[in-house]
Write an enzyme that holds these catalytic residues in place. Structure first.
Site, short mmCIF file in Angstrom:
data_model
loop_
_atom_site.label_atom_id
_atom_site.label_comp_id
_atom_site.label_asym_id
_atom_site.label_seq_id
_atom_site.Cartn_x
_atom_site.Cartn_y
_atom_site.Cartn_z
NE ARG A 29 0.02 12.82 6.27
CZ ARG A 29 0.28 13.98 6.83
NH1 ARG A 29 -0.70 14.76 7.23
NH2 ARG A 29 1.51 14.38 7.01
CG ASP A 68 2.27 1.92 9.24
OD1 ASP A 68 1.52 2.72 9.80
OD2 ASP A 68 2.83 2.17 8.16
N PRO A 85 0.39 16.89 10.76
CG PRO A 85 2.10 17.97 11.93
CD PRO A 85 1.23 16.75 11.96
CB ILE A 86 1.19 19.04 5.45
CG1 ILE A 86 0.16 20.18 5.51
CG2 ILE A 86 0.49 17.71 5.28
CD1 ILE A 86 -0.60 20.39 4.20
CB CYS A 91 -5.73 6.06 10.05
SG CYS A 91 -6.03 4.64 9.00
CE LYS A 146 -2.64 2.58 3.49
NZ LYS A 146 -1.52 3.32 4.10
C1 UD1 Z 1 3.68 7.32 5.99
C2 UD1 Z 1 2.87 6.05 5.80
C3 UD1 Z 1 2.28 5.62 7.12
C4 UD1 Z 1 3.36 5.48 8.16
C5 UD1 Z 1 4.21 6.75 8.25
C6 UD1 Z 1 5.43 6.61 9.17
C7 UD1 Z 1 2.01 6.19 3.53
C8 UD1 Z 1 0.83 6.35 2.64
N1 UD1 Z 1 1.80 6.32 4.85
O1 UD1 Z 1 2.78 8.33 6.46
O2 UD1 Z 1 1.64 4.35 6.92
O3 UD1 Z 1 2.76 5.25 9.42
O4 UD1 Z 1 4.71 7.08 6.94
O5 UD1 Z 1 6.23 5.54 8.78
O6 UD1 Z 1 3.13 5.94 3.06
N2 UD1 Z 1 5.15 15.18 10.45
C9 UD1 Z 1 5.14 16.51 10.77
N3 UD1 Z 1 5.02 17.42 9.76
C10 UD1 Z 1 4.94 17.04 8.45
C11 UD1 Z 1 4.96 15.66 8.13
C12 UD1 Z 1 5.06 14.75 9.15
O7 UD1 Z 1 5.22 16.90 11.94
O8 UD1 Z 1 4.87 17.91 7.58
C13 UD1 Z 1 5.25 14.18 11.54
C14 UD1 Z 1 3.99 13.32 11.65
O9 UD1 Z 1 3.00 13.96 12.42
C15 UD1 Z 1 4.54 12.07 12.28
C16 UD1 Z 1 5.92 11.94 11.65
O10 UD1 Z 1 6.27 13.24 11.20
O11 UD1 Z 1 4.67 12.25 13.67
C17 UD1 Z 1 6.00 10.93 10.52
O12 UD1 Z 1 5.10 11.30 9.50
P1 UD1 Z 1 5.37 10.93 7.97
O13 UD1 Z 1 6.66 10.18 7.86
O14 UD1 Z 1 5.20 12.15 7.16
O15 UD1 Z 1 4.19 9.92 7.68
P2 UD1 Z 1 3.24 9.87 6.44
O16 UD1 Z 1 4.00 10.15 5.19
O17 UD1 Z 1 2.02 10.66 6.73
#
Ligand code: UD1
Length: 425
Positions: A93, A315, A123-124, A117, A22
Site C-alpha cells: 500500500r 493496527d 481507495p485513494i 494487506c 515500519k
Molecule cells: C496507514 C498505515 C496503516 C494503518 C492506517 C490507519 C502505513 C504504511 N500504513 O495506512 O498501517 O492501518 O494508516 O492508521 O503507514 N481512505 C479513503 N480514501 C483515501 C485514503 C484512505 O477512503 O484516499 C480510508 C481508508 O479506506 C481507511 C481510512 O481512510 O478506511 C484510513 O486510511 P489511511 O489513513 O489512508 O491509511 P493508510 O495510509 O493506507
C-alpha cells in the site's frame, strides 16, 4: 518462512529492543527520492516491506546500501524513472507515497494501484482529490494513476478524513516548487511528524500547527544530504505488551514510547497490568522504555473503538482481539477504519474462541483457546495469532506466516528471548 509453530508459554521475562517503525520508515524511504542527494536512515528495520521498497528505489535508478546492521544509505542522484509500476509496488500500500515524492522531484509520476494487506478496499480518492486541488493533473485508468504537475498553485486542502497516506502524499508533493500548501484535518499519527522532521532536516519548510500543516515549497537546490534515525515501532511494542499481558511475566521494552501507546496501555491497566515507563522511578535507563508486569490471569470487561490517532489504532485491533479471545474477558471491538480487519476471528474460532461478528462490531467472550492449524490473512492478524498461540493449550501452527515479516523484523527472536516457545517449521 511460511509456517511457524507455537507452544503455550507462561511467565515471559527479560528485555526486547523494539525495532524501528515500519509506518515511519516506509514514507521516509519514499521521501529519499526528493533531494537528489544522499539520505542515511538509522534504526531501519529489516522487514520485508523495507526490502520491497529498496527494490522499488533500485528500479528507478537510486543506489542503496546497508552501511551497518540497521543503517541504510539511499543515493537518489541518478534517479532515472518516474514510474512505480513494478510488481513490488503492487505488493505494498505504501508504494502510493512515491507519487507525491516523484511529483516534487520530476513533476510527474505514474503509480500502479497499490496492494498491501487484504484488510479492506483501501481507495485513494482523498489523495487524488488533493493532488487536483494542488494543480496536479491526475489521469486514472484501471492500471493506476498518472500525475502531471501543470501548475504550482497555493491552496488550502481540507481532507474529508484524516488519511495517513494522503497527508504524507500531499506533504511530499508540496516540498519542491513555488507554492504554499495548507492541509486541514490532517492525520495526527506520530509517523506524520517524523516524515516532516526528516524533510525539515533535508531543507524542506514545514510548519505543523494544531489546525493545519503548512508546506512552503523550496527550490530543489535547497535540499541537502540528510541523516535520520527512525523511532521505535509503536505497533510492535504494543503487540509485545499484549503478549506479556496474556502470558503473564515481567518484560522491559527498550525504546518503546508510552506516549504513543496510551489507548492500548489504558486497556491493559484496567485489567490490572502494571505498566511503568518512568525513568526516575523505574529501572534506570537513559532512553525510553516500557516495563510491563502481569502476575494474574488477564481479566477485563470493556469496549474499544478504532479511530485516527490518538484513538485506539486499527493496527492493534487484531492483537487485542486475540488477547481478549483467550482470556477471562467480555469485550466488544468496533472497527471504524478497515472493513476486513475481523477476518482473523474465523481463525480464532478454529482455536475455540467465542466471537460473534456483526458488521463492524465483534463481541468476544474470552475462554481458554486450544492450539490447531490456523492461517495468517494479513500482517496484523498474523501477529494476533502469535498472541493467541502463546496462550493456547498445546501447539498452534500459523500458516502463511510470511505476512508477519512485512512488519516484524524477527518476532521469533524477540519472543524466544523472553522465554516464549515459537519456531519455524
Ligand atoms: C496507514 C498505515 C496503516 C494503518 C492506517 C490507519 C502505513 C504504511 N500504513 O495506512 O498501517 O492501518 O494508516 O492508521 O503507514 N481512505 C479513503 N480514501 C483515501 C485514503 C484512505 O477512503 O484516499 C480510508 C481508508 O479506506 C481507511 C481510512 O481512510 O478506511 C484510513 O486510511 P489511511 O489513513 O489512508 O491509511 P493508510 O495510509 O493506507
Amino acid at each position: 518462512m511460511s509456517a511457524i509453530s507455537i507452544e503455550k508459554s507462561e511467565n515471559l521475562e527479560g528485555r526486547i529492543i523494539v525495532q524501528g517503525a515500519k509506518n515511519e520508515v516506509l514514507p521516509v524511504l519514499c521521501a529519499t527520492v526528493v533531494n537528489g542527494n544522499i539520505s542515511i536512515i538509522h534504526n531501519c528495520p529489516r522487514i520485508s516491506d523495507v526490502y520491497n521498497t529498496i527494490r522499488i528505489l533500485n528500479n528507478i535508478g537510486c543506489k542503496t546500501e546497508w552501511i551497518d546492521n540497521n543503517s541504510l544509505m539511499v543515493n537518489s542522484k541518478n534517479l532515472n524513472d518516474y514510474r512505480i509500476t513494478c510488481n513490488f509496488a503492487r505488493m505494498m500500500r505504501s508504494s502510493i507515497i512515491f507519487t507525491g515524492a516523484l511529483v516534487s522531484r520530476c513533476k510527474k509520476a505514474v503509480c500502479s494501484y497499490p496492494g498491501g494487506c487484504v484488510i479492506g478496499e483501501r481507495p485513494i480518492d482523498i489523495h487524488i482529490d488533493a493532488f487536483r486541488q494542488m494543480g496536479i493533473k491526475v489521469i486514472s485508468s484501471n492500471k493506476g494513476i498518472e500525475c502531471i504537475r501543470y501548475q504550482e498553485k497555493d491552496c488550502r486542502i481540507k481532507l474529508r478524513f484524516p488519511s495517513v497516506g494522503a497527508t504524507e502524499n500531499i506533504i511530499l508533493a508540496s516540498i519542491i516548487g513555488n507554492q504554499t500548501v495548507y492541509i486541514y484535518n490532517y492525520a495526527k499519527e506520530p509517523e506524520i511528524i517524523s516524515l516532516c522532521s526528516f524533510l525539515i532536516k533535508m531543507g524542506g519548510i514545514i510548519d505543523i500547527r494544531k489546525e493545519y500543516i503548512k508546506i512552503t515549497g523550496v527550490n530543489k537546490s535547497c535540499l541537502k544530504n540528510v541523516e535520520y534515525c527512525i523511532e521505535s515501532d509503536r505497533i510492535v511494542a504494543g503487540t509485545y505488551m499484549f503478549a506479556v499481558a496474556g502470558c503473564k511475566g515481567d518484560v522491559v521494552l527498550e525504546g518503546a514510547d508510552i506516549n504513543k501507546l496510551r489507548a492500548s496501555a489504558d486497556i491493559l491497566k484496567s485489567a490490572g497490568v502494571l505498566i511503568n515507563s518512568d525513568t526516575n522511578r523505574g529501572i534506570a535507563f537513559d532512553k525510553k522504555y516500557i516495563r510491563i508486569k502481569m502476575k494474574e490471569r488477564f481479566s477485563v470487561k470493556g469496549k474499544v473503538i478504532t479511530g485516527p490517532y490518538p484513538y485506539f489504532s486499527t493496527d492493534m485491533q487484531s492483537p487485542l482481539m486475540a488477547l481478549m479471545a483467550g482470556n477471562n474477558t467480555e469485550f466488544i471491538c468496533i472497527e471504524n477504519m478497515f472493513e476486513n480487519r475481523f477476518k482473523m476471528s474465523d481463525e480464532l474460532i478454529k482455536m475455540g474462541a467465542d466471537i460473534i461478528v456483526k458488521e463492524n462490531m465483534a463481541i468476544i467472550k474470552g475462554k481458554q483457546l486450544h492450539g490447531c492449524v490456523v492461517n495468517a490473512t494479513d500482517l496484523r492478524s498474523g501477529a494476533g495469532l502469535v498472541i493467541a498461540g502463546l496462550g493456547a493449550e498445546g501447539r498452534t501452527v500459523i500458516q502463511h506466516a510470511d505476512y508477519i515479516y512485512r512488519g516484524y523484523e524477527d518476532i521469533l527472536r524477540d519472543i524466544n528471548n523472553i522465554g516464549g516457545n515459537i519456531h519455524i517449521i
